[in-house]
Design an enzyme around this catalytic site. Structure first.
Site, short mmCIF file in Angstrom:
data_model
loop_
_atom_site.label_atom_id
_atom_site.label_comp_id
_atom_site.label_asym_id
_atom_site.label_seq_id
_atom_site.Cartn_x
_atom_site.Cartn_y
_atom_site.Cartn_z
N ASP A 133 -34.26 2.11 -12.52
CA ASP A 133 -35.42 2.22 -13.40
C ASP A 133 -36.55 3.04 -12.78
O ASP A 133 -37.63 3.12 -13.37
CB ASP A 133 -35.93 0.83 -13.80
CG ASP A 133 -36.52 0.05 -12.63
OD1 ASP A 133 -36.11 0.29 -11.47
OD2 ASP A 133 -37.41 -0.79 -12.87
N ASP B 145 -29.68 -0.99 -9.58
CA ASP B 145 -30.93 -1.46 -9.01
C ASP B 145 -31.11 -2.91 -9.47
O ASP B 145 -30.55 -3.32 -10.48
CB ASP B 145 -32.08 -0.56 -9.48
CG ASP B 145 -33.41 -1.01 -8.92
OD1 ASP B 145 -33.50 -1.24 -7.70
OD2 ASP B 145 -34.36 -1.16 -9.71
N TYR C 58 -42.33 -8.62 -6.72
CA TYR C 58 -41.77 -9.25 -5.52
C TYR C 58 -41.08 -10.58 -5.81
O TYR C 58 -41.35 -11.59 -5.17
CB TYR C 58 -42.84 -9.43 -4.43
CG TYR C 58 -43.49 -8.13 -4.03
CD1 TYR C 58 -42.80 -7.21 -3.24
CD2 TYR C 58 -44.78 -7.82 -4.44
CE1 TYR C 58 -43.39 -6.01 -2.88
CE2 TYR C 58 -45.38 -6.62 -4.08
CZ TYR C 58 -44.67 -5.72 -3.30
OH TYR C 58 -45.25 -4.53 -2.94
N ASN D 30 -34.35 -1.93 -2.93
CA ASN D 30 -35.43 -1.91 -1.94
C ASN D 30 -36.16 -3.24 -2.03
O ASN D 30 -36.50 -3.67 -3.13
CB ASN D 30 -36.44 -0.78 -2.25
CG ASN D 30 -35.94 0.59 -1.90
OD1 ASN D 30 -34.95 0.76 -1.21
ND2 ASN D 30 -36.63 1.60 -2.40
N ASP E 8 -34.47 -5.13 -9.41
CA ASP E 8 -35.69 -5.46 -10.15
C ASP E 8 -35.96 -4.40 -11.22
O ASP E 8 -36.08 -3.22 -10.91
CB ASP E 8 -36.89 -5.56 -9.20
CG ASP E 8 -36.65 -6.56 -8.05
OD1 ASP E 8 -35.60 -7.22 -8.05
OD2 ASP E 8 -37.52 -6.66 -7.17
#
Length: 170
Positions: free
Chosen positions: A137, A11, A22, A54, A13
């Site tokens: 996470d 992942d 963001y 995402n 972020d």
């Protein structure tokens, strides 16, 4: 698929970079502690490192798909400058609550917890799921890994390299 490549799905972020809400501009880019070292360690152990992220900020109108792609490319370059190679990046800009028509989707197959990005990476790069795993996470990361048939490991902060070292035992 035997003879496939072992991979680690990462992942973005909260795992590779600090989740500043963001993030999409160079000023937002802060690698998490141990991120470059962890990716370098995984590279040395023969894993293809693949980002699966995402990015609903596109659907929400907070930044464009081009900005998202440029920011992802910047992360790859920043890691590469420290000897850490990302083999591929998959990003899902779709979200059910989007404001930008082209990116509104009720349940996009790529949006975690759906496994689309992981499954596409497996197909695109001849990855062996039996030799691969996910580090994320969020519960959605763990669910995407489960649905794709790969183990998922929940990273709850700290030093990513220490986490990877403990996970692999070296």
């Amino acid at each position: 698929m035997t003879n496939g490549v072992p991979a680690v799905f990462l992942d973005r972020d909260g795992v590779l970079i600090e989740d500043t809400g963001y993030p999409h501009l160079e000023a937002h880019l802060r690698l998490t502690p141990g991120a470059a070292e962890a990716v370098r360690r995984l590279n040395q152990l023969g894993y293809l490192c693949v980002i699966v992220t995402n990015q609903s900020g596109v659907a929400r109108g907070l930044f464009t798909e081009d900005q998202m792609k440029a920011f992802n490319a910047l992360i790859v370059r920043r890691l590469a400058a420290r000897g850490a190679i990302i083999g591929a990046v998959y990003a899902c800009p779709f979200h059910s609550d989007g404001r930008i028509e082209a990116y509104i989707h009720p349940d996009h197959p790529d949006r975690k917890p759906n496994p689309g990005m992981i499954l596409r990476a497996i197909a695109d790069h001849r990855i062996d799921p039996a030799k691969s795993f996910m580090i994320g996470d969020q519960p959605s990361d763990m669910e995407a890994a489960r649905r794709a048939g790969v183990p998922g490991f929940l990273f709850e902060g700290g030093d990513l390299d220490a986490f990877v070292r403990d996970l692999l035992g070296h």
